[in-house]
Design a protein around this motif. Sequence first.
Motif, PDB file in Angstrom:
ATOM      1  N   PHE A 177      83.684  48.691  63.454  1.00  0.00           N
ATOM      2  CA  PHE A 177      82.918  49.720  64.153  1.00  0.00           C
ATOM      3  C   PHE A 177      82.269  50.645  63.131  1.00  0.00           C
ATOM      4  O   PHE A 177      82.898  51.060  62.168  1.00  0.00           O
ATOM      5  CB  PHE A 177      83.859  50.504  65.073  1.00  0.00           C
ATOM      6  CG  PHE A 177      83.173  51.515  65.941  1.00  0.00           C
ATOM      7  CD1 PHE A 177      82.273  51.114  66.911  1.00  0.00           C
ATOM      8  CD2 PHE A 177      83.427  52.868  65.797  1.00  0.00           C
ATOM      9  CE1 PHE A 177      81.640  52.036  67.726  1.00  0.00           C
ATOM     10  CE2 PHE A 177      82.806  53.799  66.603  1.00  0.00           C
ATOM     11  CZ  PHE A 177      81.907  53.382  67.574  1.00  0.00           C
ATOM     12  N   MET A 178      80.992  50.957  63.312  1.00  0.00           N
ATOM     13  CA  MET A 178      80.242  51.828  62.401  1.00  0.00           C
ATOM     14  C   MET A 178      80.388  51.337  60.957  1.00  0.00           C
ATOM     15  O   MET A 178      80.742  52.087  60.047  1.00  0.00           O
ATOM     16  CB  MET A 178      80.702  53.282  62.538  1.00  0.00           C
ATOM     17  CG  MET A 178      80.588  53.815  63.957  1.00  0.00           C
ATOM     18  SD  MET A 178      80.803  55.591  64.093  1.00  0.00           S
ATOM     19  CE  MET A 178      79.217  56.152  63.500  1.00  0.00           C
ATOM     20  N   GLN A 179      80.114  50.073  60.768  1.00  0.00           N
ATOM     21  CA  GLN A 179      80.352  49.393  59.495  1.00  0.00           C
ATOM     22  C   GLN A 179      79.641  50.067  58.323  1.00  0.00           C
ATOM     23  O   GLN A 179      80.209  50.223  57.241  1.00  0.00           O
ATOM     24  CB  GLN A 179      79.901  47.938  59.620  1.00  0.00           C
ATOM     25  CG  GLN A 179      80.246  47.069  58.431  1.00  0.00           C
ATOM     26  CD  GLN A 179      79.948  45.600  58.704  1.00  0.00           C
ATOM     27  OE1 GLN A 179      79.285  45.270  59.676  1.00  0.00           O
ATOM     28  NE2 GLN A 179      80.438  44.727  57.858  1.00  0.00           N
ATOM     29  N   TYR A 322      83.196  63.222  65.766  1.00  0.00           N
ATOM     30  CA  TYR A 322      82.363  63.643  64.637  1.00  0.00           C
ATOM     31  C   TYR A 322      82.942  63.107  63.325  1.00  0.00           C
ATOM     32  O   TYR A 322      82.212  62.597  62.466  1.00  0.00           O
ATOM     33  CB  TYR A 322      82.277  65.171  64.597  1.00  0.00           C
ATOM     34  CG  TYR A 322      81.146  65.698  63.755  1.00  0.00           C
ATOM     35  CD1 TYR A 322      81.227  65.729  62.374  1.00  0.00           C
ATOM     36  CD2 TYR A 322      79.975  66.166  64.341  1.00  0.00           C
ATOM     37  CE1 TYR A 322      80.186  66.209  61.592  1.00  0.00           C
ATOM     38  CE2 TYR A 322      78.923  66.644  63.566  1.00  0.00           C
ATOM     39  CZ  TYR A 322      79.037  66.664  62.193  1.00  0.00           C
ATOM     40  OH  TYR A 322      78.002  67.140  61.429  1.00  0.00           O
ATOM     41  N   ALA A 323      84.264  63.217  63.177  1.00  0.00           N
ATOM     42  CA  ALA A 323      84.918  62.721  61.963  1.00  0.00           C
ATOM     43  C   ALA A 323      84.764  61.209  61.838  1.00  0.00           C
ATOM     44  O   ALA A 323      84.658  60.673  60.730  1.00  0.00           O
ATOM     45  CB  ALA A 323      86.398  63.106  61.971  1.00  0.00           C
ATOM     46  N   MET A 324      84.742  60.516  62.963  1.00  0.00           N
ATOM     47  CA  MET A 324      84.563  59.068  62.934  1.00  0.00           C
ATOM     48  C   MET A 324      83.135  58.709  62.514  1.00  0.00           C
ATOM     49  O   MET A 324      82.910  57.768  61.751  1.00  0.00           O
ATOM     50  CB  MET A 324      84.862  58.476  64.312  1.00  0.00           C
ATOM     51  CG  MET A 324      84.789  56.956  64.361  1.00  0.00           C
ATOM     52  SD  MET A 324      84.963  56.330  66.037  1.00  0.00           S
ATOM     53  CE  MET A 324      86.600  56.905  66.430  1.00  0.00           C
ATOM     54  N   ALA A 325      82.171  59.479  63.001  1.00  0.00           N
ATOM     55  CA  ALA A 325      80.770  59.188  62.703  1.00  0.00           C
ATOM     56  C   ALA A 325      80.373  59.612  61.296  1.00  0.00           C
ATOM     57  O   ALA A 325      79.406  59.098  60.742  1.00  0.00           O
ATOM     58  CB  ALA A 325      79.869  59.888  63.722  1.00  0.00           C
ATOM     59  N   SER A 326      81.130  60.544  60.703  1.00  0.00           N
ATOM     60  CA  SER A 326      80.755  61.081  59.393  1.00  0.00           C
ATOM     61  C   SER A 326      81.985  61.209  58.497  1.00  0.00           C
ATOM     62  O   SER A 326      82.529  62.302  58.314  1.00  0.00           O
ATOM     63  CB  SER A 326      80.077  62.449  59.571  1.00  0.00           C
ATOM     64  OG  SER A 326      79.625  62.949  58.334  1.00  0.00           O
ATOM     65  N   TRP A 359      93.142  49.949  67.063  1.00  0.00           N
ATOM     66  CA  TRP A 359      91.764  49.460  66.930  1.00  0.00           C
ATOM     67  C   TRP A 359      91.292  49.355  65.478  1.00  0.00           C
ATOM     68  O   TRP A 359      90.123  49.080  65.232  1.00  0.00           O
ATOM     69  CB  TRP A 359      90.809  50.387  67.685  1.00  0.00           C
ATOM     70  CG  TRP A 359      91.196  50.627  69.108  1.00  0.00           C
ATOM     71  CD1 TRP A 359      91.441  49.682  70.065  1.00  0.00           C
ATOM     72  CD2 TRP A 359      91.388  51.898  69.751  1.00  0.00           C
ATOM     73  NE1 TRP A 359      91.766  50.281  71.254  1.00  0.00           N
ATOM     74  CE2 TRP A 359      91.743  51.643  71.098  1.00  0.00           C
ATOM     75  CE3 TRP A 359      91.285  53.223  69.329  1.00  0.00           C
ATOM     76  CZ2 TRP A 359      92.000  52.668  72.012  1.00  0.00           C
ATOM     77  CZ3 TRP A 359      91.543  54.240  70.233  1.00  0.00           C
ATOM     78  CH2 TRP A 359      91.897  53.958  71.559  1.00  0.00           C
ATOM     79  N   LYS A 360      92.197  49.597  64.518  1.00  0.00           N
ATOM     80  CA  LYS A 360      91.843  49.568  63.090  1.00  0.00           C
ATOM     81  C   LYS A 360      90.785  50.613  62.743  1.00  0.00           C
ATOM     82  O   LYS A 360      90.008  50.442  61.804  1.00  0.00           O
ATOM     83  CB  LYS A 360      91.350  48.174  62.655  1.00  0.00           C
ATOM     84  CG  LYS A 360      92.203  47.015  63.145  1.00  0.00           C
ATOM     85  CD  LYS A 360      93.664  47.170  62.783  1.00  0.00           C
ATOM     86  CE  LYS A 360      94.510  46.041  63.349  1.00  0.00           C
ATOM     87  NZ  LYS A 360      95.955  46.341  63.318  1.00  0.00           N
TER      88      LYS A 360
END
Length: 584
Positions: A177-179, A322-326, A359-360
């Motif tokens: 996800f979001m590789q 937000y932390a996941m995206a950045s 989900w890793k």
Amino acid sequence: VHGDAAIAGQGIVYEVVQMAKLDGYKTNGTIHIVVNNQIGFTTNYLDARSSTYCTDVAKVTLSPVLHINADDTEAVVHAVLFALDFRMTFKRDVFIDLLGYRKYGHNEGDEPRFTQPKLYKAIAKHQNPRDIYAAKLIEEGIIDNNYVSKLESDYKSMLESELEDSRKEDKTVITPFMQEEWKDFKRADLSEIMIPIDTKYDKSKLTKIADVVSTLPKDKKFIRKIERLIESRKTMFNEDKLDWAMGEHLAYGTLLEEGFNIRISGQDVERGTFSHRHAVVKVEDSEEEIILHNNISDNQGKFNIFNSLLSEYGVVGFDYGYAMASPNTLTIWEAQFGDFSNGAQIMLDQYISAAEDKWKLQNGLVMLLPHGYEGQGAEHSSARMERYLQLCSKDNMFVADCTTPANLYHLLRRQMKANYRKPLIVFTPKSLLRHPKVVSTVDEFANGSFQMLIDDAQANVEQIKSLIFVTGKFYYDLLEERENLGRNDVALVRVEQLFPLPIEDIKALISKYNNTEEIVWAQEEPRNMGAYSYLLLHFEEARTWRAATRRPYSAPAAGSSTRSKRRHQQVIDYVFDKTKNNQR
């Protein structure tokens, strides 16, 4: 995407809708699609809401709502295109109420006729949307029956072909996800996350950052208290006694200078609940907002700090995303008081503690939770440390309870300097924010590192008879008592990182104090709370230690200030005198 029962019944929807126009959280419009099957598991819609429509929450932001018959294929397409155009043009939320039905029971295996027999008799006789639309097109002479049959045949053939191809693959490769955003990060196990990380920072550059966060614009007028407060930052740097707030400011400043971004969000975080941070200062006459951290350097990262709406669940969820995206942004959520985070318990249980295992998915969200017993009552004392520690397993997150500004500084820097991301839970102080002994030197910032365990620098190993392990603010209460009693035979060791527990370091210290007659675990929390039960589970040797705690209670702290002080002193007395057992 919502269900009709969820959008009407779940409070999180209201919290998120209230974010729609807020600077710290707006996304310039969201398209909300409600799959309205007029039933929630087995609950009829008349029992599921008081409002006329399930989408009436849209009225909060005066957002348009499109009520669409899900059987009308062209109306559905038109509504979605309209919603997209509206969102892109006006940058506002729009809701689509897609009114349909659930063909089978919940999860397609449940028996819906137990609870809605009349409805499901009607559904059983009702044509599906494909057949309704096909009949319409045939009636209008646009297609014929062969066209529909061919579509169905081609689709089934495609599925069969894809199935056969999938059977030829030995191993399924799942695209991360979001590789792209995460390409420079790797997943880390327990052994890797216990390896020290270099968080040192050049002293001359640190001096420049201290100067930036200590200097107000000369052409603007501020209230005198703010002027004195900002000036005091420079004074403490020059006097080599940096407090907790400076630990934060220098951590943010150094990371910004190194190119990382900072995002801080939560209730009253700009000033800080306890008036220690003042990351945003207001010009007296105009209330213009000045953020000194944005003056670090020309090529620095972005510094954003936002007072949130009075929400925990929605805001923690937003900041987790937000932390996941950045991953190169130090994303911090701070609770007003630590126990207020229980409003976000779903985020903690289902995402923060478990997402990497399920989900890793890595995530570096930092949660700052004010914690400490200072007579403020049951709802303003404990951040419920025990709940976070119960969620800890293997390598899923960090939990820390720092006692010095320098250790907080290095902890926050470690969070970004690592080439992996783990959630970080920090129990932060209240009274220690201005405690005269809670200071660190400039050298400890520039040349130090995060200490998972802090030994007693004052202890003479040969004299020590009682070895006390403690965490957080309670250390300073015990230190004061030791000084009052003149007890040179007691060593106070601070456990700064609770998870993962630095087991080998603890064992090494126990071996060092080889004349010890007893080992004590000391905590200000009740015995059924705090870190005690966690310690018993994760460090078998601790089962032989003497535990000095409050008695077990259902409430974290007493409502009476007098009773709270008495209970607190009883724990302290028992730490230093094993005959004063407060558990009896």
